[in-house]
Write an enzyme that holds these catalytic residues in place. Structure first.
Site, PDB file in Angstrom:
ATOM      1  N   GLU A 137     -67.909  -4.638 -45.683  1.00 13.75           N
ATOM      2  CA  GLU A 137     -68.667  -5.844 -46.043  1.00 13.75           C
ATOM      3  C   GLU A 137     -69.473  -5.688 -47.325  1.00 13.75           C
ATOM      4  OE1 GLU A 137     -68.581  -4.468 -43.001  1.00 13.75           O
ATOM      5  OE2 GLU A 137     -67.452  -5.982 -41.887  1.00 13.75           O
ATOM      6  N   HIS A 150     -72.858  -9.522 -31.906  1.00 14.03           N
ATOM      7  CA  HIS A 150     -71.895 -10.531 -32.368  1.00 14.03           C
ATOM      8  C   HIS A 150     -72.384 -11.950 -32.091  1.00 14.03           C
ATOM      9  CE1 HIS A 150     -69.013  -7.134 -32.185  1.00 14.03           C
ATOM     10  NE2 HIS A 150     -68.192  -7.854 -32.907  1.00 14.03           N
TER      11      HIS A 150
HETATM   12  C1  LIG Z   1     -69.001  -4.109 -39.475  1.00  9.55           C
HETATM   13  C2  LIG Z   1     -67.943  -4.846 -38.753  1.00  9.55           C
HETATM   14  N1  LIG Z   1     -67.038  -5.552 -39.456  1.00  9.55           N
HETATM   15  C3  LIG Z   1     -66.084  -6.245 -38.811  1.00  9.55           C
HETATM   16  C4  LIG Z   1     -66.009  -6.237 -37.448  1.00  9.55           C
HETATM   17  C5  LIG Z   1     -64.948  -7.025 -36.716  1.00  9.55           C
HETATM   18  N2  LIG Z   1     -63.956  -6.104 -36.184  1.00  9.55           N
HETATM   19  C6  LIG Z   1     -64.077  -5.591 -34.946  1.00  9.55           C
HETATM   20  S1  LIG Z   1     -62.949  -4.436 -34.619  1.00  9.55           S
HETATM   21  C7  LIG Z   1     -62.231  -4.612 -36.121  1.00  9.55           C
HETATM   22  C8  LIG Z   1     -61.061  -3.768 -36.466  1.00  9.55           C
HETATM   23  C9  LIG Z   1     -61.409  -2.332 -36.371  1.00  9.55           C
HETATM   24  O1  LIG Z   1     -60.341  -1.553 -36.724  1.00  9.55           O
HETATM   25  P1  LIG Z   1     -60.322  -0.004 -36.426  1.00  9.55           P
HETATM   26  O2  LIG Z   1     -61.583   0.614 -36.910  1.00  9.55           O
HETATM   27  O3  LIG Z   1     -59.056   0.538 -36.950  1.00  9.55           O
HETATM   28  O4  LIG Z   1     -60.357   0.080 -34.836  1.00  9.55           O
HETATM   29  P2  LIG Z   1     -59.252  -0.472 -33.800  1.00  9.55           P
HETATM   30  O5  LIG Z   1     -59.634  -1.887 -33.500  1.00  9.55           O
HETATM   31  O6  LIG Z   1     -57.938  -0.363 -34.417  1.00  9.55           O
HETATM   32  O7  LIG Z   1     -59.419   0.387 -32.594  1.00  9.55           O
HETATM   33  C10 LIG Z   1     -62.891  -5.575 -36.863  1.00  9.55           C
HETATM   34  C11 LIG Z   1     -62.534  -6.000 -38.230  1.00  9.55           C
HETATM   35  C12 LIG Z   1     -66.984  -5.492 -36.750  1.00  9.55           C
HETATM   36  N3  LIG Z   1     -67.004  -5.456 -35.413  1.00  9.55           N
HETATM   37  N4  LIG Z   1     -67.920  -4.801 -37.417  1.00  9.55           N
END
Ligand SMILES: Cc1ncc(C[n+]2csc(CCOP(=O)(O)OP(=O)(O)O)c2C)c(N)n1
Ligand SMILES: [Mg+2]
Lengths: 333, 332
Positions: B62, B131
């Protein structure tokens, strides 16, 4: 269900260890299936991030940990929590918004923590737990606790500033920390190919002076072996390790995912690399378990989840009355 | 006037599409805004219509995303940033509050930042404390940011178009429960702007003035309808933009009704709605009040997960109704 003392050691060291590895992977799988079912039946609120397909990574990592070693976890955190020894009933109860839930119904799926098993908590913020684990490792070092702190995070989290800042701190302070990335190829819809300009995420370790290791995250034995080396390093005072465990999430990112960013074929290919039958075959081959024992262990996991769901469903709903008093810890007199 | 009933997600998408068509320098960047269509489906098919160069999927970063938008905005582009949940503006707060908000002033007007940051906020989805926040006071307390809180699809469209035109950084806060429901009013075709800094008098009455923001406008509207059937008539005012804040209609209404109630979803303590009370207290209309000002806001707690807890944490229709009834009955 009492917390397992952990520090199991190698998944193939004994029948008991093999049993543990299989049981915990199956518990995670069955737990996630139960969550999906509760959601489907409208019994659960909010959203869910399932770790089906990724069970070997937390199980293998946590078999190298003691109950005092700490972890930080993620939005996709049920597996980490179970692998560290959490109580299944209290987990389900949290998802159902019950008083006996780990957070008293206040946190839900993305915020379960279990202090008794060294779990500092799942996290709703991608990357949020990584600096916290560095801090836990710092406290361990300052207080000479002899423990390690493991931060579980996803591939997506490696592009947050939090990862970079925490990795550097862990390196320069030589912290007893493990940065454990579950590389499931996607952060929501962003593939690692799109989100990274490097092929091997473990190369990121070099930039910070941290060893970066790749493991097959669907092989509980391989994960354990890498984890044990990292734990030994940390406990000897040699500093942090970055582990990249290659794995895959079978289900959508959350309940609203239409899987538009990947193909059915890809999902099918990875389903064939299921960590559970892979370990069963290995354990039988190495004569640690028989097929009958494996069947019984899987049944045991199913029974444990069913019992947890039944108990949690009956538990008392969390009461809004205490909310205002819950914000701050009381200042002691 | 058309009779198109759109959802807020559709109206926001339409406004972005109009801006894309009008100006080549407008582009959208954010996590999963591309093929996924946005976490709440707001960008939808824009990736297919405008391509990956104008609908830019980003890594989860972000601070970098907003910083890149600031830099692009300084350099001739007109970025729309989508932050997946307003809670994660925390990651980007340096770029928002220390950079974007201050550049024009601090640099003696040499540069300006025509950027819009759109982000969903609010509770009601069971997504818990990280959230579900309503963060408008964070932004409203930073001079140099304009802050828009649309309560319905038609306003969202016009306000977003005006926000994209604006040469300053605009924080555009969309309540996520409004995304999927059609508004009460049709969304006009065309590209008419709704100027920032003009409150909307949603309905007029003589017994009570309610000032509400975001989703609380909708909840309050239901209460107004119900009370109208019983002969209690209420003026409902939606500030629409909270920075700048248009108080004139509030003063005028209070002079007629003598009673004021303010409603917001976020926590009461240091909440934005207190600004309305403060400005009222300092105005010459204050003397028209025949009742103490009633404030209805969220509890001073993080948003809890379980549905029964989450409901208790923020004002519900029944709470607004009870409070409105009480102030009208008890102060005559
Ligand atoms: C700071 C932040 N940005 C965006 C999100 C929204 N979000 C939640 S999980 C996710 C994907 C995360 O990907 P990864 O770290 O690869 O974990 P995975 O879901 O694949 O286990 C996103 C974009 C969030 N929760 N926190
Ligand atoms: Mg991932």
């Amino acid at each position: 269900m009492s917390a397992n003392p952990l520090l199991m050691g190698h998944p193939l060291a004994s029948t008991e260890n093999a049993r543990h590895a299989l049981l915990y992977m199956c518990r995670i799988r069955k737990f996630e299936e139960a969550v999906e079912d509760l959601f489907g039946r409208g019994m659960m609120h909010g959203t869910m991030h399932l770790s089906i397909g990724q069970e070997a990574s937390p199980t293998g990592m946590c078999m190298a940990l003691t109950i005092q070693d700490q972890i930080t976890s993620t939005h996709r955190g049920h597996g980490h929590c179970i692998a560290k020894g959490a109580d299944l009933t209290r987990m389900i109860a949290e998802l159902l918004g019950k008083e006996i839930g780990y957070c008293g119904g206040r946190g839900g799926s993305m915020h379960i923590a279990d202090v008794d098993t060294g779990n500092l908590g799942a996290n709703g913020v991608v990357g949020g737990g990584i600096p916290i684990a560095a801090g836990a490792a710092l406290a361990s070092k300052m207080m000479k606790k002899g423990t390690v702190a493991v931060s579980f995070f996803g591939d997506g989290a490696m592009n947050e500033g939090a990862f970079h800042e925490a990795a550097n701190l862990a390196a320069i302070w030589n912290l007893p920390m493990i940065l454990f990335c579950e590389n499931n190829k996607y952060g929501m819809s962003s593939s690692t190919e799109k989100a990274f300009a490097i092929d091997n995420l473990a190369d990121r370790g070099k930039g910070y002076g941290i060893p970066g290791i790749n493991v097959n995250g669907n092989d509980v034995v391989e994960v354990y072996e890498a984890a044990q080396i990292a734990v030994d390093r940390a406990k000897k005072g040699d500093g942090p390790t970055l582990i990249i465990a290659e794995t895959y999430r079978w289900k959508g990112h959350s309940r609203s995912d239409k899987n538009l960013y990947r193909t059915k074929e890809e999902i099918e290919e990875w389903r064939l690399l299921d960590p559970i039958p892979k370990f069963i075959a290995r354990a039988i081959k190495e004569k640690k378990l028989t097929q009958e024992q494996c069947d019984a262990i899987q049944q045991e996991a199913t029974d444990a989840i069913v019992a947890a769901v039944n108990e949690a469903v009956k538990a008392k709903a969390a009461d809004p009355a205490g909310l205002l008093d819950a914000v701050f810890k009381k200042v002691s007199a | 006037m058309s009779d198109r009933m759109l959802t807020m997600a559709e109206a926001v998408r339409e406004a972005m599409s109009i801006a894309f068509d009008e100006r080549p320098e407008v582009f959208l960047l954010g996590e999963d805004v591309g093929i996924y269509g946005g976490a709440f489906g707001v960008s939808g098919d824009m990736y297919h219509r405008y391509g990956s160069e104008r609908v830019l999927d980003t890594p989860i970063a972000e601070l970098g995303i907003v910083g890149a938008a600031v830099g692009a905005a300084l350099s001739g582009m007109r970025p729309i940033v989508e932050i997946q949940f307003s809670d994660f503006t925390a990651q980007a707060m340096d770029q928002i509050a220390n950079q974007a908000a201050k550049i024009h002033f601090m640099l003696g007007g040499a540069l300006h930042v025509p950027m819009v940051l759109r982000t969903p906020q609010g509770s009601g989805t069971g997504a818990a404390a990280q959230h579900s926040q309503n963060l408008e006071p964070w932004f409203a307390s930073v001079p140099g940011l304009k802050v828009v809180v649309p309560s319905n699809p038609a306003d969202a469209k016009g306000l977003l178009l005006a926000s994209i035109d604006d040469p300053n950084p605009v924080i555009f806060l969309e309540h996520k429960l409004l995304y999927k429901i059609p508004g009460r009013d049709p969304v006009p075709e065309g590209s008419e702007r709704i100027p920032l800094g003009v409150a909307k008098v949603v309905r007029e009455g003589k017994d009570l003035t309610i000032v509400a923001t975001g989703i609380m406008v909708n909840k309050s509207y239901e209460v107004c309808e119900k009370l109208a059937a019983e002969g209690i008539s209420v003026t409902l005012i939606d500030p629409r933009t909270i920075s700048p804040l248009d108080m004139q209609p509030v003063y005028e209404s209070v002079e007629k009704t003598g009673r004021l109630m303010v409603v917001q979803e976020g926590p009461a303590h240091a909440g934005f709605i207190n600004e309305v009370i403060a400005q009222m207290a300092g105005s010459s209309s204050f003397g028209s009040l025949i009742a103490p000002i009633k404030r209805l806001a969220g509890m001073n707690i993080p948003i809890p997960y379980a549905p029964q807890l989450e409901k208790a944490a923020v004002p519900q229709i029944e709470d607004i109704e009870a409070a409105a009834r009480e102030i009208v009955k008890n102060w005559r």
